[in-house]
Design a protein around this motif. Structure first.
Motif, short mmCIF file in Angstrom:
data_model
loop_
_atom_site.label_atom_id
_atom_site.label_comp_id
_atom_site.label_asym_id
_atom_site.label_seq_id
_atom_site.Cartn_x
_atom_site.Cartn_y
_atom_site.Cartn_z
N ARG A 17 0.83 -1.21 0.00
CA ARG A 17 0.00 0.00 0.00
C ARG A 17 0.87 1.27 0.00
O ARG A 17 0.61 2.20 -0.75
CB ARG A 17 -0.93 -0.02 1.22
CG ARG A 17 -1.89 1.17 1.26
CD ARG A 17 -2.98 0.98 2.29
NE ARG A 17 -2.45 0.83 3.64
CZ ARG A 17 -2.45 -0.31 4.33
NH1 ARG A 17 -2.92 -1.43 3.77
NH2 ARG A 17 -1.95 -0.37 5.56
N ARG A 18 1.91 1.28 0.84
CA ARG A 18 2.77 2.47 0.91
C ARG A 18 3.54 2.68 -0.39
O ARG A 18 3.70 3.81 -0.86
CB ARG A 18 3.73 2.35 2.08
CG ARG A 18 3.02 2.43 3.43
CD ARG A 18 4.01 2.66 4.54
NE ARG A 18 3.32 2.71 5.83
CZ ARG A 18 3.92 2.93 6.99
NH1 ARG A 18 5.24 3.12 7.02
NH2 ARG A 18 3.23 2.97 8.12
N THR B 236 2.57 1.75 -3.30
CA THR B 236 1.60 2.19 -4.31
C THR B 236 1.29 3.68 -4.15
O THR B 236 1.24 4.43 -5.14
CB THR B 236 0.31 1.37 -4.18
OG1 THR B 236 0.60 -0.02 -4.36
CG2 THR B 236 -0.70 1.80 -5.22
#
Length: 427
Positions: free
Chosen positions: A106-107, A109
């Protein structure tokens, strides 16, 4: 910096970056990993950035495109690309994030989206601005600061660069990897990020003042490029310093192992060598790691070939001489590993001498081929139970001990002992 100084500094840094990129490419071919891929791409991008940012390259690109200031766009996007790759690299090195793949994904991305969106906005703003007329390659920020679109271009660039470098610096300060090479790289990254942020600190007030029509701080803005260059050099060291240090250590170890190789390979059976160039492989600059591993394997093969000629007397003489020397006032007891290395060195020197004597005797009697080894059980070499991971250091200690006074004294005692035994056994 003046234009001449900038040309020299920027082009030198570009050459350094391209050389390291080629080196990392060779490493990537041997060990394809995401980390090495990011590092190689980073150095390629950095080399292109400095080649285009040099006033000579800047003006050349302007002449090719017909827009004197065009090089600013690929240079600034390249700068963001380099530091975005470093930022992503620190995330991949973060052990806490690696333990949570979903969080890491997530980070990565989110930050990747930021690093893609910022250049897109910069391209639109830059291409829409009026960039007619000549410009100073070192003063683009202040020369065009009055154009609203360039203000957007610079604001997005500096804001993204500041957020990325400060976030990378904070992450480098928090991470504490076990691998010492990562520790050195992260310390260098952290320092480099502060220097790059110094570029932002110098540029912002100069741009703001220039946008208001006052160019009193233009020189301060140019000074910011010096901070950026220093940060780039520190980053290059962080990404390659450990590898260079390991390469230098491997070169040093190859040279240190040469006397042991001469004793147990060249002096025993040259067919044990990988090639006819093995004796000179320590002079080769390329693939040093392979040469070192080959050298260790050849020495171990030579030690096994000498095994039938190994006698327990030299090792025992080393221990006896060591015990006898401990009574001296200035004597320093040897650590167990060094004592074991001395015993191994003495056993190998003695075995090589016995083999050479047997060869001379066989040649004198007209016999060809390998001489017959002594009868009886074979003696064990000290340190034969060393795990494979420790063989390099063990052999380095043995090579260093070959000419140690303790070994020489022990071998003299063995010769005296054998001479006395031959006299007592005589007619």
């Amino acid at each position: 910096m003046s234009e001449h100084a900038s040309n020299v500094v920027y082009l030198v840094i570009a050459v350094i970056d391209f050389v390291i990129a080629g080196w990392k490419c060779l490493a990537l071919l041997r060990d394809p990993t995401p980390t090495l891929s990011l590092i190689m791409v980073n150095f390629v991008a950095a080399g292109l950035v400095f080649a285009m940012a040099a006033p000579a390259g800047y003006r050349m690109l302007g002449e090719l495109t017909g827009v004197p200031s065009f090089a600013t766009l690929p240079v600034y996007i390249g700068i963001l690309s380099c530091f975005s790759l470093l930022h992503l690299l620190t995330m991949l090195w973060d052990p806490r994030l690696r333990q949570s793949p979903a969080v890491l994904r997530r980070r990565v991305t989110v930050w990747s989206a930021v690093y893609l969106a910022a250049p897109a906005v910069m391209v639109v703003a830059f291409c829409s601005a009026d960039l007619s007329g000549p410009t100073d390659p070192l003063k683009f920020n202040t020369n065009f600061a009055g154009d609203p679109l360039i203000q957007v271009f610079l604001a997005v660039f500096l804001a993204t660069l500041a957020c990325g470098t400060l976030n990378t610096y904070r992450r480098c300060r928090k991470l504490n990897p076990v691998n010492p090479r990562f520790q050195r790289a992260l310390r260098s990254f952290g320092t480099a990020m502060l220097f790059v942020f110094g570029y932002v600190v110098c540029s912002v007030p100069a741009i703001v003042l220039a946008a208001l029509g006052n160019h009193a701080l233009d020189t301060v803005g140019v000074l910011g490029s010096t901070f950026g260059s220093i940060g780039a050099l520190i980053t290059s060291y962080g990404l390659s310093g450990a590898a260079v240090g390991a390469w230098l250590r491997e070169r040093r170890d190859i040279k240190a192992l040469q006397p042991l190789w001469d004793l147990v390979v060249e002096g025993v059976d040259e067919d044990l060598a990988f090639s006819v160039d093995s004796a000179r492989s320590h002079r080769l600059a390329w693939n040093v790691g392979f040469n070192l591993h080959r050298r260790v394997i050849e020495i171990l093969d030579g030690m096994r070939a000498l095994r039938p000629w190994v006698s327990p007397l030299p090792a025992a003489a080393v221990h006896a001489a060591h015990e006898a020397s401990r009574g001296a006032a200035d004597a320093r007891p040897l650590p167990e590993q060094e004592l074991q290395a001395a015993a191994t060195a003495a056993a190998l020197r003695d075995a090589a001498q016995r083999l050479q004597a047997a060869r001379l005797e066989a040649a004198a009697q007209g016999h060809s081929g390998h001489p017959q080894p002594p009868e009886g059980p074979q003696a064990a070499l000290p340190g034969e139970d060393t795990p494979a991971s420790g063989e390099r250091q063990r052999l380095l200690r043995v090579a260093q001990a070959l000419t140690a006074p303790l070994v020489t004294t022990a071998l003299q005692a063995v010769r005296v002992q054998r001479s006395a035994a031959e006299v007592s056994e005589g007619p």
